[in-house]
Design a protein around this motif. Structure first.
Motif, PDB file in Angstrom:
ATOM      1  N   VAL A   5       0.846  -1.191   0.000  1.00  0.00           N
ATOM      2  CA  VAL A   5       0.000   0.000   0.000  1.00  0.00           C
ATOM      3  C   VAL A   5       0.883   1.242   0.000  1.00  0.00           C
ATOM      4  CG1 VAL A   5      -1.709   1.306   1.324  1.00  0.00           C
ATOM      5  CG2 VAL A   5      -1.860  -1.195   1.207  1.00  0.00           C
ATOM      6  N   ASN A   6       0.633   2.134  -0.949  1.00  0.00           N
ATOM      7  CA  ASN A   6       1.342   3.416  -0.988  1.00  0.00           C
ATOM      8  C   ASN A   6       0.537   4.434  -0.195  1.00  0.00           C
ATOM      9  OD1 ASN A   6       3.426   2.539  -2.704  1.00  0.00           O
ATOM     10  ND2 ASN A   6       2.080   2.764  -4.470  1.00  0.00           N
ATOM     11  N   GLY A   7       1.187   5.489   0.218  1.00  0.00           N
ATOM     12  CA  GLY A   7       0.465   6.557   0.893  1.00  0.00           C
ATOM     13  C   GLY A   7       0.994   6.843   2.272  1.00  0.00           C
ATOM     14  N   ARG A   8       0.140   7.427   3.077  1.00  0.00           N
ATOM     15  CA  ARG A   8       0.481   7.909   4.409  1.00  0.00           C
ATOM     16  C   ARG A   8       0.988   6.779   5.294  1.00  0.00           C
ATOM     17  NH1 ARG A   8      -0.646  12.292   7.613  1.00  0.00           N
ATOM     18  NH2 ARG A   8      -1.908  13.282   6.035  1.00  0.00           N
ATOM     19  N   ARG A   9       1.969   7.130   6.124  1.00  0.00           N
ATOM     20  CA  ARG A   9       2.501   6.213   7.131  1.00  0.00           C
ATOM     21  C   ARG A   9       2.405   6.869   8.496  1.00  0.00           C
ATOM     22  NH1 ARG A   9       2.019   3.190   3.392  1.00  0.00           N
ATOM     23  NH2 ARG A   9       3.532   1.714   2.606  1.00  0.00           N
ATOM     24  N   ALA A  10       2.367   6.052   9.522  1.00  0.00           N
ATOM     25  CA  ALA A  10       2.355   6.544  10.901  1.00  0.00           C
ATOM     26  C   ALA A  10       3.748   7.052  11.250  1.00  0.00           C
ATOM     27  CB  ALA A  10       1.935   5.424  11.846  1.00  0.00           C
ATOM     28  N   SER A  11       3.801   8.099  12.049  1.00  0.00           N
ATOM     29  CA  SER A  11       5.088   8.664  12.455  1.00  0.00           C
ATOM     30  C   SER A  11       5.536   8.074  13.791  1.00  0.00           C
ATOM     31  CB  SER A  11       4.992  10.185  12.560  1.00  0.00           C
ATOM     32  OG  SER A  11       4.062  10.545  13.565  1.00  0.00           O
ATOM     33  N   TYR A  12       6.794   8.271  14.076  1.00  0.00           N
ATOM     34  CA  TYR A  12       7.390   7.806  15.324  1.00  0.00           C
ATOM     35  C   TYR A  12       7.555   8.990  16.276  1.00  0.00           C
ATOM     36  CZ  TYR A  12       8.184   3.610  12.618  1.00  0.00           C
ATOM     37  OH  TYR A  12       7.986   2.479  11.843  1.00  0.00           O
ATOM     38  N   SER A  13       7.789   8.692  17.538  1.00  0.00           N
ATOM     39  CA  SER A  13       7.897   9.756  18.527  1.00  0.00           C
ATOM     40  C   SER A  13       9.140  10.611  18.326  1.00  0.00           C
ATOM     41  CB  SER A  13       7.877   9.186  19.950  1.00  0.00           C
ATOM     42  OG  SER A  13       8.965   8.329  20.169  1.00  0.00           O
ATOM     43  N   GLN A  14      10.155  10.068  17.692  1.00  0.00           N
ATOM     44  CA  GLN A  14      11.380  10.800  17.392  1.00  0.00           C
ATOM     45  C   GLN A  14      11.840  10.414  15.998  1.00  0.00           C
ATOM     46  OE1 GLN A  14      14.517  10.481  20.289  1.00  0.00           O
ATOM     47  NE2 GLN A  14      13.068  10.141  21.933  1.00  0.00           N
ATOM     48  N   ALA A  15      12.509  11.341  15.337  1.00  0.00           N
ATOM     49  CA  ALA A  15      13.104  11.018  14.047  1.00  0.00           C
ATOM     50  C   ALA A  15      14.194   9.984  14.266  1.00  0.00           C
ATOM     51  CB  ALA A  15      13.676  12.275  13.404  1.00  0.00           C
ATOM     52  N   ILE A  16      14.242   9.025  13.380  1.00  0.00           N
ATOM     53  CA  ILE A  16      15.246   7.965  13.515  1.00  0.00           C
ATOM     54  C   ILE A  16      16.253   8.130  12.387  1.00  0.00           C
ATOM     55  CG2 ILE A  16      15.635   5.477  13.617  1.00  0.00           C
ATOM     56  CD1 ILE A  16      12.707   5.210  14.507  1.00  0.00           C
ATOM     57  N   ASN A  17      17.235   8.972  12.633  1.00  0.00           N
ATOM     58  CA  ASN A  17      18.302   9.223  11.669  1.00  0.00           C
ATOM     59  C   ASN A  17      19.633   9.046  12.384  1.00  0.00           C
ATOM     60  OD1 ASN A  17      16.508   9.988   9.602  1.00  0.00           O
ATOM     61  ND2 ASN A  17      16.394  12.057  10.442  1.00  0.00           N
ATOM     62  N   PRO A  18      20.503   8.183  11.877  1.00  0.00           N
ATOM     63  CA  PRO A  18      21.795   8.046  12.539  1.00  0.00           C
ATOM     64  C   PRO A  18      22.617   9.316  12.417  1.00  0.00           C
ATOM     65  CG  PRO A  18      21.781   6.818  10.492  1.00  0.00           C
ATOM     66  CD  PRO A  18      20.389   7.352  10.699  1.00  0.00           C
ATOM     67  N   SER A  19      23.280   9.677  13.486  1.00  0.00           N
ATOM     68  CA  SER A  19      24.163  10.831  13.428  1.00  0.00           C
ATOM     69  C   SER A  19      25.498  10.381  12.842  1.00  0.00           C
ATOM     70  CB  SER A  19      24.357  11.430  14.828  1.00  0.00           C
ATOM     71  OG  SER A  19      24.999  10.484  15.661  1.00  0.00           O
ATOM     72  N   PRO A  20      26.294  11.321  12.323  1.00  0.00           N
ATOM     73  CA  PRO A  20      27.565  10.943  11.707  1.00  0.00           C
ATOM     74  C   PRO A  20      28.463  10.131  12.626  1.00  0.00           C
ATOM     75  CG  PRO A  20      27.053  13.219  11.197  1.00  0.00           C
ATOM     76  CD  PRO A  20      26.021  12.745  12.186  1.00  0.00           C
TER      77      PRO A  20
END
Length: 98
Positions: A75-90
């Motif tokens: 299914v394409n389209g909207r997804r639920a968000s998380y409480s914090q962005a999950i991006n690895p820092s350098p």
């Protein structure tokens, strides 16, 4: 008014994605429970409709259960968000940073 990143904002995003999904809340809850969610179906229902709070980790597991289910169904389209962005820092060894 919701504060960016707060529980109300996350709930609203979850609910919008859920309402557009070809899934029942029970199907999402089964997935949620299977990946380690600890709240019961009644508690999840109460959370989705604003009658109960859930801790951030439970909200994130629930969001992941919905998102993973949507991905599995293609299914394409909207997804639920998380409480914090999950991006690895350098400094966490993101690709191309070593």
């Amino acid at each position: 008014m919701a504060v960016p990143g707060d529980e109300d904002e996350q709930r609203q995003g979850f609910r919008l994605a859920f309402e557009a999904a070809p899934l029942t809340l029970e199907q999402i809850w089964i997935k949620y429970f299977g990946i380690g969610g600890r709240a019961g179906l009644t508690e999840v229902h109460a959370y989705v409709y604003g009658a109960l709070s859930l801790p951030p980790i439970e909200r994130d597991v629930l969001a992941h259960a919905l998102n993973e289910s949507l991905n599995t169904l293609g299914v394409n389209g909207r997804r639920a968000s998380y409480s914090q962005a999950i991006n690895p820092s350098p400094d966490e060894g993101a690709p191309g940073t070593n």
